[in-house]
Design an enzyme around this catalytic site. Sequence first.
Site, mmCIF file in Angstrom:
data_model
loop_
_atom_site.group_PDB
_atom_site.id
_atom_site.type_symbol
_atom_site.label_atom_id
_atom_site.label_comp_id
_atom_site.label_asym_id
_atom_site.label_seq_id
_atom_site.Cartn_x
_atom_site.Cartn_y
_atom_site.Cartn_z
ATOM 1 N N ARG A 55 0.841 -1.211 0.000
ATOM 2 C CA ARG A 55 0.000 0.000 0.000
ATOM 3 C C ARG A 55 0.873 1.258 0.000
ATOM 4 N NH1 ARG A 55 -4.187 -0.850 4.753
ATOM 5 N NH2 ARG A 55 -4.930 1.218 4.150
ATOM 6 N N GLN A 87 -9.367 9.493 8.735
ATOM 7 C CA GLN A 87 -9.091 8.117 9.174
ATOM 8 C C GLN A 87 -8.116 7.462 8.199
ATOM 9 O OE1 GLN A 87 -13.074 6.101 10.457
ATOM 10 N NE2 GLN A 87 -13.632 7.794 9.131
ATOM 11 N N ASN A 88 -7.832 8.154 7.093
ATOM 12 C CA ASN A 88 -7.015 7.548 6.041
ATOM 13 C C ASN A 88 -5.536 7.625 6.383
ATOM 14 O OD1 ASN A 88 -9.432 7.262 4.785
ATOM 15 N ND2 ASN A 88 -9.152 8.957 3.350
ATOM 16 N N HIS A 105 -5.845 7.571 12.452
ATOM 17 C CA HIS A 105 -5.486 6.146 12.345
ATOM 18 C C HIS A 105 -4.055 5.947 11.835
ATOM 19 C CE1 HIS A 105 -9.999 4.797 12.186
ATOM 20 N NE2 HIS A 105 -9.605 5.133 13.391
ATOM 21 N N CYS A 132 15.394 0.551 13.966
ATOM 22 C CA CYS A 132 14.757 1.837 14.270
ATOM 23 C C CYS A 132 15.819 2.936 14.217
ATOM 24 C CB CYS A 132 14.138 1.760 15.665
ATOM 25 S SG CYS A 132 13.608 3.343 16.320
ATOM 26 N N ASN A 197 -21.533 11.295 1.233
ATOM 27 C CA ASN A 197 -21.087 9.907 1.040
ATOM 28 C C ASN A 197 -21.758 9.326 -0.194
ATOM 29 O OD1 ASN A 197 -19.351 7.918 2.407
ATOM 30 N ND2 ASN A 197 -21.194 6.658 2.539
HETATM 31 C C1 BJW Z 1 -17.530 6.895 -1.294
HETATM 32 C C2 BJW Z 1 -16.973 6.750 -2.545
HETATM 33 C C3 BJW Z 1 -16.867 7.908 -3.289
HETATM 34 C C4 BJW Z 1 -16.965 4.816 -1.680
HETATM 35 N N1 BJW Z 1 -17.308 9.063 -2.796
HETATM 36 N N2 BJW Z 1 -17.969 8.053 -0.823
HETATM 37 C C5 BJW Z 1 -18.476 -2.673 19.653
HETATM 38 C C6 BJW Z 1 -19.250 -1.516 19.539
HETATM 39 C C7 BJW Z 1 -18.639 -0.265 19.332
HETATM 40 C C8 BJW Z 1 -17.252 -0.154 19.231
HETATM 41 C C9 BJW Z 1 -16.506 -1.318 19.357
HETATM 42 C C10 BJW Z 1 -17.109 -2.552 19.567
HETATM 43 N N3 BJW Z 1 -16.128 -3.485 19.631
HETATM 44 C C11 BJW Z 1 -14.932 -2.882 19.457
HETATM 45 C C12 BJW Z 1 -15.153 -1.547 19.282
HETATM 46 C C13 BJW Z 1 -14.115 -0.504 19.025
HETATM 47 C C14 BJW Z 1 -13.499 -0.661 17.643
HETATM 48 C C15 BJW Z 1 -14.609 -0.670 16.605
HETATM 49 O O1 BJW Z 1 -15.094 0.367 16.164
HETATM 50 N N4 BJW Z 1 -14.993 -1.838 16.110
HETATM 51 C C16 BJW Z 1 -16.069 -1.946 15.117
HETATM 52 C C17 BJW Z 1 -15.807 -3.127 14.226
HETATM 53 C C18 BJW Z 1 -17.413 -2.003 15.834
HETATM 54 N N5 BJW Z 1 -12.625 0.472 17.457
HETATM 55 C C19 BJW Z 1 -11.358 0.446 17.842
HETATM 56 O O2 BJW Z 1 -10.829 -0.541 18.327
HETATM 57 C C20 BJW Z 1 -10.601 1.757 17.730
HETATM 58 N N6 BJW Z 1 -9.982 2.071 18.971
HETATM 59 C C21 BJW Z 1 -10.701 2.344 20.060
HETATM 60 O O3 BJW Z 1 -11.925 2.345 20.065
HETATM 61 O O4 BJW Z 1 -9.929 2.656 21.154
HETATM 62 C C22 BJW Z 1 -10.589 2.953 22.398
HETATM 63 C C23 BJW Z 1 -10.561 4.437 22.654
HETATM 64 C C24 BJW Z 1 -11.137 5.307 21.754
HETATM 65 C C25 BJW Z 1 -11.128 6.683 22.019
HETATM 66 C C26 BJW Z 1 -10.534 7.168 23.155
HETATM 67 C C27 BJW Z 1 -9.936 6.295 24.046
HETATM 68 C C28 BJW Z 1 -9.955 4.920 23.790
HETATM 69 C C29 BJW Z 1 -9.502 1.667 16.666
HETATM 70 C C30 BJW Z 1 -10.045 1.532 15.282
HETATM 71 C C31 BJW Z 1 -8.894 1.343 14.287
HETATM 72 C C32 BJW Z 1 -9.395 1.166 12.858
HETATM 73 N N7 BJW Z 1 -8.279 0.838 12.023
HETATM 74 C C33 BJW Z 1 -8.500 0.695 10.576
HETATM 75 C C34 BJW Z 1 -7.178 0.206 9.923
HETATM 76 C C35 BJW Z 1 -6.156 1.343 9.893
HETATM 77 C C36 BJW Z 1 -4.951 1.004 9.107
HETATM 78 C C37 BJW Z 1 -5.246 0.680 7.672
HETATM 79 O O5 BJW Z 1 -5.666 1.559 6.902
HETATM 80 O O6 BJW Z 1 -5.014 -0.485 7.292
HETATM 81 O O7 BJW Z 1 -8.886 1.976 10.026
HETATM 82 S S1 BJW Z 1 -9.866 -0.366 10.144
HETATM 83 C C38 BJW Z 1 -10.395 0.579 8.769
HETATM 84 O O8 BJW Z 1 -11.717 1.110 9.021
HETATM 85 C C39 BJW Z 1 -9.449 1.809 8.701
HETATM 86 C C40 BJW Z 1 -10.401 2.920 8.401
HETATM 87 O O9 BJW Z 1 -9.831 4.160 8.760
HETATM 88 C C41 BJW Z 1 -11.626 2.540 9.187
HETATM 89 C C42 BJW Z 1 -12.890 3.192 8.711
HETATM 90 O O10 BJW Z 1 -13.182 2.807 7.391
HETATM 91 P P1 BJW Z 1 -13.822 3.857 6.390
HETATM 92 O O11 BJW Z 1 -12.851 4.933 6.111
HETATM 93 O O12 BJW Z 1 -15.158 4.278 6.875
HETATM 94 O O13 BJW Z 1 -13.941 2.967 5.042
HETATM 95 P P2 BJW Z 1 -15.114 1.971 4.611
HETATM 96 O O14 BJW Z 1 -14.575 1.121 3.529
HETATM 97 O O15 BJW Z 1 -15.721 1.304 5.764
HETATM 98 O O16 BJW Z 1 -16.220 2.944 4.021
HETATM 99 C C43 BJW Z 1 -15.996 3.707 2.857
HETATM 100 C C44 BJW Z 1 -17.238 4.561 2.605
HETATM 101 O O17 BJW Z 1 -16.977 5.384 1.484
HETATM 102 C C45 BJW Z 1 -18.488 3.718 2.260
HETATM 103 O O18 BJW Z 1 -19.597 4.221 3.005
HETATM 104 C C46 BJW Z 1 -18.695 3.974 0.769
HETATM 105 O O19 BJW Z 1 -20.072 4.022 0.383
HETATM 106 C C47 BJW Z 1 -18.091 5.344 0.603
HETATM 107 N N8 BJW Z 1 -17.576 5.592 -0.723
HETATM 108 N N9 BJW Z 1 -16.679 5.391 -2.741
HETATM 109 C C48 BJW Z 1 -17.888 9.065 -1.568
HETATM 110 N N10 BJW Z 1 -16.357 7.852 -4.550
HETATM 111 ZN ZN ZN Z 2 13.094 2.529 18.454
#
Ligand code: BJW
Ligand code: ZN
Length: 232
Positions: A55, A87-88, A105, A132, A197
């Site tokens: 990537r 988030q990207n 992220h 590192c 969106n």
């Molecule tokens: C278009 C388009 C076009 C397409 N024009 N639009 C149960 C309930 C609630 C929460 C939790 C739970 N169990 C666990 C949790 C927490 C967990 C969580 O949310 N889990 C879920 C599965 C429920 N979250 C975490 O663990 C986070 N940490 C946390 O909560 O820590 C605790 C804490 C928080 C705050 C304070 C203190 C403590 C961490 C989350 C980390 C996510 N990491 C990733 C990977 C990053 C690295 C990588 O890139 O590889 O982040 S996962 C992945 O999803 C990535 C993204 O940033 C993230 C979001 O995805 P995104 O950007 O929304 O993409 P898509 O594909 O889902 O959607 C794309 C959208 O675009 C779609 O709607 C399309 O329609 C649209 N689209 N083309 C406009 N042309």
């Molecule tokens: Zn180090």
Amino acid sequence: MNVVVLTGAGISAESGVPTFRDADGLWEGHRVEDVATPEAYDVRPSMVQKFYDDRRAALAGVEPNPAHTALARLEEILGDNLLLVTQNIDDLHERGGSRHVLHMHGQLLSALCRGCNGRSPWEQGLSDFPPCPRCGVPELRPDVVWFGEVPYEMDRIQQALMRTDLFVSIGTSGAVYPAAGFVQMAKACGARTLELNLVPSEGTAFFDEARHGPAGELVPVWVDEMMTRSAL
Ligand code: BJW
Ligand code: ZN
């Protein structure tokens, strides 16, 4: 006017960067929730490093689209009154001209050391486990936030959401917290909320207004509206 913009994978889709949860999403065949975890890295570090190396290398072949450049135009008008949170992990906002971008992220062009916790700018691969630059230990991992890890700059984001007049969510599915909860937090603190969106997100009902279509079309139109309003 104070504005917080949250972007997700959808804003980079028209640049050719795959999203996570659409049909041709990343991690082919794996749910991102199963593989974007520290546990997956512990079990299969080489597979995970290669995925992020690919990537990172692919960044060279993509360009910002009109949605990224429109947000850079908005920054020129609003200055410090705009907080752009993404988030990207790509660098398309920066290459589109935005100067202040908060990568909650993490970033592909950064490495995180599991030895000293230091973050270092990084453009090459990590698959060969290089030392590192800070402590010399060969424990560099992608500087990205996986499930179960705490996103970056949460205090700053929460402060901004509490005082913002307008919260705009662009190209995100609303499937991942805490970002998915920003709309409710901003709304509870009095902000107007707008979703841009491709299709209705999981959280679309929480927004005061939702516009659906490609970000490359919707975002420039919205930014033009904001600029007209600020000129009045
Ligand atoms: C278009 C388009 C076009 C397409 N024009 N639009 C149960 C309930 C609630 C929460 C939790 C739970 N169990 C666990 C949790 C927490 C967990 C969580 O949310 N889990 C879920 C599965 C429920 N979250 C975490 O663990 C986070 N940490 C946390 O909560 O820590 C605790 C804490 C928080 C705050 C304070 C203190 C403590 C961490 C989350 C980390 C996510 N990491 C990733 C990977 C990053 C690295 C990588 O890139 O590889 O982040 S996962 C992945 O999803 C990535 C993204 O940033 C993230 C979001 O995805 P995104 O950007 O929304 O993409 P898509 O594909 O889902 O959607 C794309 C959208 O675009 C779609 O709607 C399309 O329609 C649209 N689209 N083309 C406009 N042309
Ligand atoms: Zn180090």
